[in-house]
Design a protein around this motif. Structure first.
Motif, mmCIF file in Angstrom:
data_model
loop_
_atom_site.group_PDB
_atom_site.id
_atom_site.type_symbol
_atom_site.label_atom_id
_atom_site.label_comp_id
_atom_site.label_asym_id
_atom_site.label_seq_id
_atom_site.Cartn_x
_atom_site.Cartn_y
_atom_site.Cartn_z
ATOM 1 N N GLN A 123 40.929 83.881 -84.027
ATOM 2 C CA GLN A 123 42.292 84.343 -83.722
ATOM 3 C C GLN A 123 42.851 83.609 -82.489
ATOM 4 O O GLN A 123 43.972 83.119 -82.499
ATOM 5 C CB GLN A 123 42.231 85.847 -83.479
ATOM 6 N N ARG A 124 42.003 83.497 -81.437
ATOM 7 C CA ARG A 124 42.472 82.839 -80.209
ATOM 8 C C ARG A 124 42.737 81.353 -80.444
ATOM 9 O O ARG A 124 43.711 80.799 -79.934
ATOM 10 C CB ARG A 124 41.449 83.003 -79.079
ATOM 11 N N ALA A 125 41.881 80.705 -81.239
ATOM 12 C CA ALA A 125 42.073 79.263 -81.487
ATOM 13 C C ALA A 125 43.408 79.041 -82.192
ATOM 14 O O ALA A 125 44.186 78.153 -81.818
ATOM 15 C CB ALA A 125 40.921 78.708 -82.315
ATOM 16 N N TYR A 126 43.715 79.886 -83.192
ATOM 17 C CA TYR A 126 44.990 79.688 -83.913
ATOM 18 C C TYR A 126 46.189 80.123 -83.070
ATOM 19 O O TYR A 126 47.293 79.601 -83.257
ATOM 20 C CB TYR A 126 44.951 80.378 -85.281
ATOM 21 N N GLY A 182 46.337 79.376 -79.966
ATOM 22 C CA GLY A 182 46.540 78.118 -79.239
ATOM 23 C C GLY A 182 47.275 77.099 -80.099
ATOM 24 O O GLY A 182 48.232 76.461 -79.646
ATOM 25 N N VAL A 183 46.824 76.952 -81.349
ATOM 26 C CA VAL A 183 47.444 75.986 -82.273
ATOM 27 C C VAL A 183 48.940 76.254 -82.393
ATOM 28 O O VAL A 183 49.763 75.336 -82.406
ATOM 29 C CB VAL A 183 46.759 76.067 -83.662
ATOM 30 N N LYS A 184 49.288 77.546 -82.460
ATOM 31 C CA LYS A 184 50.689 77.929 -82.673
ATOM 32 C C LYS A 184 51.608 77.427 -81.553
ATOM 33 O O LYS A 184 52.792 77.184 -81.763
ATOM 34 C CB LYS A 184 50.766 79.463 -82.745
ATOM 35 N N GLU A 185 51.069 77.260 -80.360
ATOM 36 C CA GLU A 185 51.883 76.822 -79.215
ATOM 37 C C GLU A 185 52.211 75.332 -79.276
ATOM 38 O O GLU A 185 53.103 74.851 -78.583
ATOM 39 C CB GLU A 185 51.139 77.087 -77.898
ATOM 40 N N ILE A 186 51.424 74.571 -80.073
ATOM 41 C CA ILE A 186 51.504 73.103 -79.988
ATOM 42 C C ILE A 186 52.253 72.537 -81.176
ATOM 43 O O ILE A 186 52.053 72.973 -82.309
ATOM 44 C CB ILE A 186 50.068 72.520 -79.946
ATOM 45 N N ARG A 187 53.099 71.556 -80.912
ATOM 46 C CA ARG A 187 53.788 70.928 -82.041
ATOM 47 C C ARG A 187 54.109 69.470 -81.737
ATOM 48 O O ARG A 187 54.308 69.093 -80.584
ATOM 49 C CB ARG A 187 55.055 71.719 -82.409
ATOM 50 N N TRP A 188 54.071 68.659 -82.761
ATOM 51 C CA TRP A 188 54.661 67.324 -82.760
ATOM 52 C C TRP A 188 55.000 67.002 -84.203
ATOM 53 O O TRP A 188 54.509 67.677 -85.118
ATOM 54 C CB TRP A 188 53.729 66.278 -82.126
ATOM 55 N N GLN A 189 55.826 66.027 -84.400
ATOM 56 C CA GLN A 189 56.303 65.748 -85.739
ATOM 57 C C GLN A 189 55.151 65.356 -86.656
ATOM 58 O O GLN A 189 54.408 64.405 -86.349
ATOM 59 C CB GLN A 189 57.326 64.610 -85.671
ATOM 60 N N GLY A 190 54.987 66.111 -87.744
ATOM 61 C CA GLY A 190 53.940 65.781 -88.717
ATOM 62 C C GLY A 190 52.591 66.417 -88.420
ATOM 63 O O GLY A 190 51.632 66.203 -89.158
ATOM 64 N N ALA A 191 52.473 67.228 -87.331
ATOM 65 C CA ALA A 191 51.175 67.819 -86.971
ATOM 66 C C ALA A 191 50.726 68.813 -88.038
ATOM 67 O O ALA A 191 51.540 69.566 -88.574
ATOM 68 C CB ALA A 191 51.294 68.537 -85.626
ATOM 69 N N TRP A 192 49.435 68.820 -88.340
ATOM 70 C CA TRP A 192 48.907 69.799 -89.294
ATOM 71 C C TRP A 192 47.441 70.100 -88.965
ATOM 72 O O TRP A 192 46.795 69.363 -88.208
ATOM 73 C CB TRP A 192 49.035 69.298 -90.743
ATOM 74 N N CYS A 193 46.971 71.205 -89.533
ATOM 75 C CA CYS A 193 45.556 71.548 -89.358
ATOM 76 C C CYS A 193 45.105 72.387 -90.544
ATOM 77 O O CYS A 193 45.951 72.874 -91.308
ATOM 78 C CB CYS A 193 45.342 72.340 -88.063
ATOM 79 N N ARG A 194 43.796 72.546 -90.708
ATOM 80 C CA ARG A 194 43.294 73.495 -91.701
ATOM 81 C C ARG A 194 43.521 74.902 -91.166
ATOM 82 O O ARG A 194 43.430 75.150 -89.970
ATOM 83 C CB ARG A 194 41.806 73.251 -91.973
#
Ligand code: AMP
Ligand code: GLY
Length: 460
Positions: free
Chosen positions: A409-412, A414-426
């Motif tokens: 939950q904490r890792a995602y 963190g992921v939610k805060e970060i963005r750049w064009q085309g960024a993706w993750c599993r």
């Protein structure tokens, strides 16, 4: 994240490499009080360490930097400089280096060497045949039963020389692909055809000084690009630690039947192994079997491990280099779990666009229990505070938590805060571990419910 406290007594350590693994190493070594240099590093390592503009394959420049910066210990991150003999060159120059020699690194550098070590020492692995020509490999496939097999090119191929095949046609196509692809003309100086194993894959990593091993908590990597293990293979899209598939008894069996005989076998063949021994294992119905050995920390497994390490990594690596692991207290790990989610650029694992500015790194830095390790980033030339994506796997967002569910939950978050064009993750990192935990809990609950009381002592 603060720069290392540069006290005059601190160890001066050079980390070689530029990925998320090297950022995690630099972060932990700096946290332990070392004065850390990274060659060449990335925009993330620059926050804890001094980046040196030296390519990881430039042995002469690394030797010169060690003298110039008065380095006490060199830690080599990636496999290519290890296989290329960097540790040999450093050791010959009287410099303390953590990692195997070129000969010992053949355990990863040559799949045929690895199979020979496993076979000679009776270490469980898939059965295999080895071929020196594409024609012989093809003939063998045509002559045998139509069964699932795995085709592997010998030599380093950055994870691309392995084809897991459902049957003969696919296997022949894989051999043809190796024959036609110029990338494999060196790697495919030998070809292996292996039995395809079924089971759960886990990674067990140990630090060794050639005599003693220190086994680290088991992990699971996520090699496929997309959710549900679909899509092409990658360097690794995420990891979690510990992997609940491996309990203490199984870990002891893996040490006894796999890791220890490998270390003894390497010493007997006069290629003693020092450094990180990383076993990629399949947990089959017949027990754990080796899929491959790596001779360095995994990436992103290293990130998921080091956020849980409470004792000193500096002391652990020093003891390994000085061959005194036997006298070191076992490393201490935090009680909970960790999850690493890799954020990648559009197109990965194929060609990717580079240079997009990354937003949200300050916001995520404010989150407790979350660390962002940079894998392919560079500062913008006109604005050093702006971080640009510069490759395929860009960031490894890593969190700890009291439970695997909480760490995920904490890792995602963190992921939610970060963005750049085309960024993706599993989106499903750690789900296999969580499912296994639920199944274990359900089976314990049902055996408690149906359990028969034991007869009283002495009753016939
Ligand atoms: P390697 O580089 O040898 O670890 O292979 C890459 C991936 O291929 C492994 O992580 C496994 O998922 C798969 N693989 C390799 N060897 C086998 C095997 N004998 N049976 C099933 N899967 C395999
Ligand atoms: N994550 C797999 C590796 O480092 O080889």
């Amino acid at each position: 994240m603060q720069k290392a406290n540069q006290m005059h007594t601190s160890k001066r350590i050079l980390v070689v490499g530029s990925g998320g693994r090297e950022h995690a190493l630099a972060w932990k070594l700096a946290k332990d009080g070392a004065d850390v240099f990274v060659a060449p590093g990335n925009a993330g390592t620059a926050r804890q360490a001094t980046n040196l503009p030296i390519n990881a394959s430039d042995t002469n420049a690394i030797l010169a930097a060690v003298t110039e910066h008065n380095i006490d210990l060199v830690v080599v991150g990636p496999e290519a400089p290890l296989v290329g003999g960097l540790v040999d060159a450093l050791t010959a120059a009287g410099i303390r280096a953590f990692g195997p020699t070129a000969q010992a690194a053949q355990l990863e550098g040559s799949k045929i060497f690895c199979k020979d070590v496993l076979h000679t020492n009776d270490i469980p692995t898939a059965t295999y045949r080895q071929f020196r020509s594409f024609e012989q490999a093809r003939q063998f496939l045509e002559d045998r039963e139509d069964e699932p097999v795995v085709i592997k090119a010998d030599g380093l191929a950055a994870g691309k020389g392995v084809f897991v095949c459902g049957g003969r046609d696919e296997a022949i196509a894989a051999v043809e692909q190796l024959r036609c692809d110029p990338q494999f003309q060196t790697a495919a100086s030998g070809i292996l055809i292996e039995e395809r194993l079924d089971g759960v894959e886990v990674s067990v990593i140990a630090i060794t000084d050639g005599r003693t091993i220190v086994t680290l908590p088991p992990l699971q990597d996520h090699k496929a690009a997309h959710d549900g293990d679909q899509g092409p293979n990658t360097g690794g899209m995420g990891a979690f630690c510990p992997a609940p598939f491996v309990d203490d008894a199984l870990l002891a069996e893996i040490e006894e039947r796999i890791l220890v005989p490998t270390i003894h076998g390497m010493r007997r063949r006069r290629t003693p192994f020092h450094g990180v021994l990383y076993a990629g294992l399949m947990l089959t119905a017949q027990g754990p079997k080796v899929l491959e050995y790596n001779v360095r920390f995994g990436d992103p497994e290293c990130q998921a491990l080091l956020v849980r390490l409470e004792s000193s990594l500096v002391e652990l690596l020093d003891a390994a280099v000085d061959c005194r692991l036997e006298t070191l207290a076992p490393p201490r790990w935090n009680d909970g779990a960790s999850v690493t989610v890799v954020m990648a650029s559009e197109g990965y694992p194929g060609p990717v666009a580079k240079g997009q500015p990354i937003r949200g790194l300050e916001q995520v830095a404010a989150l407790d229990d979350v660390a962002v390790f940079h894998a392919a980033t560079t500062p913008a030339s006109d604005s050093p505070d702006t971080v640009l994506a510069s490759g395929g796997r860009v960031l490894a967002v890593t969190a700890t938590g009291q439970s695997l569910a909480r760490a995920k939950q904490r890792a995602y978050e963190g992921v939610k805060e970060i963005r750049w064009q085309g960024a993706w993750c599993r989106k499903d990192i750690a789900d296999k571990g969580l499912r296994h935990q639920r199944e274990l809990a359900a089976s314990e609950a049902s055996s408690a419910a149906t359990g028969m009381p034991l007869p009283a002592e002495g009753t016939p």
